[in-house]
Design an enzyme around this catalytic site. Structure first.
Site, PDB file in Angstrom:
ATOM      1  N   GLU A  25      10.611   1.275   9.647  1.00  0.00           N
ATOM      2  CA  GLU A  25      11.565   2.359   9.343  1.00  0.00           C
ATOM      3  C   GLU A  25      10.832   3.660   9.612  1.00  0.00           C
ATOM      4  O   GLU A  25       9.909   4.013   8.875  1.00  0.00           O
ATOM      5  CB  GLU A  25      12.003   2.295   7.876  1.00  0.00           C
ATOM      6  CG  GLU A  25      12.784   1.047   7.504  1.00  0.00           C
ATOM      7  CD  GLU A  25      14.129   0.969   8.179  1.00  0.00           C
ATOM      8  OE1 GLU A  25      14.598   1.968   8.754  1.00  0.00           O
ATOM      9  OE2 GLU A  25      14.714  -0.120   8.151  1.00  0.00           O
TER      10      GLU A  25
ATOM     11  N   LYS B  36       0.860  -1.187   0.000  1.00  0.00           N
ATOM     12  CA  LYS B  36       0.000   0.000   0.000  1.00  0.00           C
ATOM     13  C   LYS B  36       0.897   1.238   0.000  1.00  0.00           C
ATOM     14  O   LYS B  36       1.549   1.538   0.998  1.00  0.00           O
ATOM     15  CB  LYS B  36      -0.897   0.039   1.235  1.00  0.00           C
ATOM     16  CG  LYS B  36      -1.935   1.168   1.132  1.00  0.00           C
ATOM     17  CD  LYS B  36      -2.513   1.586   2.456  1.00  0.00           C
ATOM     18  CE  LYS B  36      -1.729   2.673   3.137  1.00  0.00           C
ATOM     19  NZ  LYS B  36      -1.635   3.958   2.415  1.00  0.00           N
TER      20      LYS B  36
ATOM     21  N   CYS C 186      13.621  11.159   5.621  1.00  0.00           N
ATOM     22  CA  CYS C 186      13.677  10.681   7.010  1.00  0.00           C
ATOM     23  C   CYS C 186      14.997  11.052   7.664  1.00  0.00           C
ATOM     24  O   CYS C 186      15.056  11.346   8.842  1.00  0.00           O
ATOM     25  CB  CYS C 186      13.476   9.176   7.041  1.00  0.00           C
ATOM     26  SG  CYS C 186      14.604   8.292   5.958  1.00  0.00           S
TER      27      CYS C 186
ATOM     28  N   GLU D 253      10.031  16.053  14.657  1.00  0.00           N
ATOM     29  CA  GLU D 253      10.396  15.935  13.247  1.00  0.00           C
ATOM     30  C   GLU D 253       9.508  16.920  12.481  1.00  0.00           C
ATOM     31  O   GLU D 253       8.288  16.779  12.485  1.00  0.00           O
ATOM     32  CB  GLU D 253      10.130  14.504  12.763  1.00  0.00           C
ATOM     33  CG  GLU D 253      10.553  14.294  11.334  1.00  0.00           C
ATOM     34  CD  GLU D 253      10.277  12.877  10.836  1.00  0.00           C
ATOM     35  OE1 GLU D 253       9.173  12.367  11.074  1.00  0.00           O
ATOM     36  OE2 GLU D 253      11.159  12.302  10.192  1.00  0.00           O
TER      37      GLU D 253
END
Ligand code: NAD
Length: 487
Positions: A259, A183, A293, A390
């Site tokens: 991850e 997905k 990331c 983040e």
């Protein structure tokens, strides 16, 4: 030479790729191009029944094709054909990537497409080289650790580098003899759908690669919770990773690779080549407008050189060329959505109102689309979200230190540990930093991956569990069976 393209002329078809066909479904999620905020497509949401259909297709294709038990070299060769086709279709794939995501066409063909093909080849070559082990036993026994595929892998990917993320999941899963149902992010489904179609054209048996479109809540949850998904491989935010752990724990225990997010430090010592460091730091925070990331979002610089370094960094960050992702001269991306740019604005505005200084930037750009100025924030409060969360935008904070240990302490993050950069000409200092910094990857005098796909990638702490890339990613797509034979 990469050419610009007209986004209105790109043919876009959306549906779930199941077996060897595109299955149409009701359009539900309206998509807007980040470069100009134009509405251009609607993504369906696969129901639990649609997800079930894809998983059963994968299961039956695995059985009928013998993919998991064939001579491994057959998998190697089929995957090389797929990589060849990805390169041959590079222009189309790059355009599909750049029309929907924040990846500029100047990078999506030369980097994303090329690296995806390389990584598929890397994993293809492991299929007939990585095996099990013979275990030391006494003379009356033969002990073996056999390695075998899991079955059907359920994978979920984010929007920031969609094609690469699809390759990271599909390459090792298939090389290791599994089928996959993936997905992609609901915001950027096109390139993933297309490489799945190329897999069938390349001769990989239909049904081994399936793509279901939809959101996390309905489609994502149905996928990971399905009893026929033997292993989950997820890349995305730490919040979604936590939700996935909960779903799996409450349905059926199964292995997972996660991850997740990061807030990566970059330490610049006074002995560093400051010009090189400024170029690397600028690129790390402006590549994909900070939406990677591993973005190096926290600069930690020796006080003796901080003024000089901030000047060099400001110049380097101001040299990027903002523009639509379909314009071949652009190398600076928009933020993915209105929601995301609003979040960047909120975090930066809050930091500034608490006393931070915007050395450069600090505002949305005055142009169409979701472009935010390259931003350096100094004097940021210790607990400010700008320093802790983040941001996923083109914003770097700057802190200074006067002693090595202080730099290391500043580099520690309470939750994340994905990557770190260290800039110094002193080898002993570099090695002390490498050993001390808490991160799954440490780059010295550079920032960012090379094209040596053998280096695994993955985070410490809340940045993840397990590794993508490298031998580890291949091995994590196979399970070990211990065998002991009485002679
Ligand atoms: P996200 O977590 O919002 O979504 C990622 C994917 O998960 C999407 O496909 C989404 O639909 C799905 N999803 C969301 N909630 C879910 C749930 N409860 N159950 C199942 N599926 C769910 O992340 P994003 O905004 O698409 O991507 C940005 C994030 O990804 C950042 O945090 C970034 O650091 C991270 N990321 C990590 C790596 C890495 O290698 N560590 C690489 C790329 C991106």
């Amino acid at each position: 030479m990469v050419s610009s393209f007209n986004p209105d002329l790109i043919e876009l078809s959306l549906g779930h790729w199941i077996g060897d066909r595109l299955v149409q479904d009701d359009p539900e999620i309206e998509l807007q191009r980040p470069s100009d905020a134009v509405k251009y497509a609607s993504c369906p949401i696969a129901s639990a029944e649609m997800v079930d259909r894809a998983i059963l297709t994968a299961k039956s294709a695995l059985k009928s094709s013998g993919w998991g038990t064939c001579r491994p070299r057959e998998r190697t060769e089929a995957l090389h054909c797929w990589a060849d086709l990805i390169i041959a279709e590079g222009e189309k794939l790059g355009q599909l990537e750049s029309v929907s995501s924040a990846r500029p066409i100047s990078q999506s063909i030369s980097i994303d497409v090329a690296v995806t093909a390389e990584q598929i080849r890397f994993f293809a070559e492991m299929a007939d080289k990585e095996g099990g082990d013979v275990i030391p036993t006494d003379g009356n026994h033969l002990g073996m650790s056999l390695s075998e595929p899991y079955g059907v892998i359920g994978a979920i990917t984010p929007w920031n580098v969609p094609l690469s993320m699809a390759g990271w999941k599909m390459g090792p899963a298939l090389a290791a003899g599994n089928a996959i149902v993936l997905k992609p992010s609901e915001l950027t489904p096109f390139s993933t759908l297309y490489i799945a179609q190329l897999a069938v054209r390349a001769g990989i048996p239909a049904g081994l690669v399936n793509v279901v479109l939809g959101d996390g809540h309905t489609t994502g949850t149905s996928l990971i919770a399905h009893p026929d998904i033997a292993k989950v491989s997820f890349t995305g935010s730490t919040a979604a990773g936590g939700a996935i752990m909960k779903t799996i724990a409450s349905t059926q225990i199964k292995p997972m690779t996660l991850e997740l997010g990061g807030k990566s430090p970059q330490i610049v010592f006074s002995s560093a080549d400051l010009k090189v460091a400024a170029r690397c730091v600028a690129r790390s925070i402006l590549l994909n407008a900070g939406q990677t990331c591993v973005a190096g979002t926290r600069l930690i610089v020796d006080r003796q050189v901080s003024d000089e370094f901030l000047d060099l960094l400001s110049v380097a960050m101001s040299s990027y060329q903002a523009g639509p992702t379909w314009d071949a001269t652009s190398d600076y991306s928009p933020v993915i959505s209105e929601r995301q740019i609003a979040r960047v604005e909120t975090i930066v505005d809050a930091a500034v109102s608490q006393g931070a200084e915007a050395v450069i930037g600090g505002k949305r750009m005055d142009r169409q689309g979701y472009f935010y100025q390259p931003t350096i924030l100094s004097r940021v409060e210790k607990n400010s979200p700008a320093l802790v969360e983040e941001i996923f935008g083109p914003v770097i904070t700057a802190q200074t230190f006067s002693a090595e240990e202080e730099a290391f302490e500043l580099s520690d993050h309470p939750t994340y540990g994905l990557a770190a950069g260290v800039f110094t000409k002193d080898l002993s200092q570099a090695m002390r930093a490498v050993k001390r910094v808490e991160a799954g990857t440490v780059w010295v005098n550079r920032y960012g991956r090379s094209r040596d796909h053998i280096l695994p990638t993955g985070g410490f702490k809340a940045s993840g569990i397990g590794k993508d890339l490298g031998k580890e990613a291949y091995k994590s797509n196979r399970r070990q069976k211990s065998v002991l034979i009485e002679i």
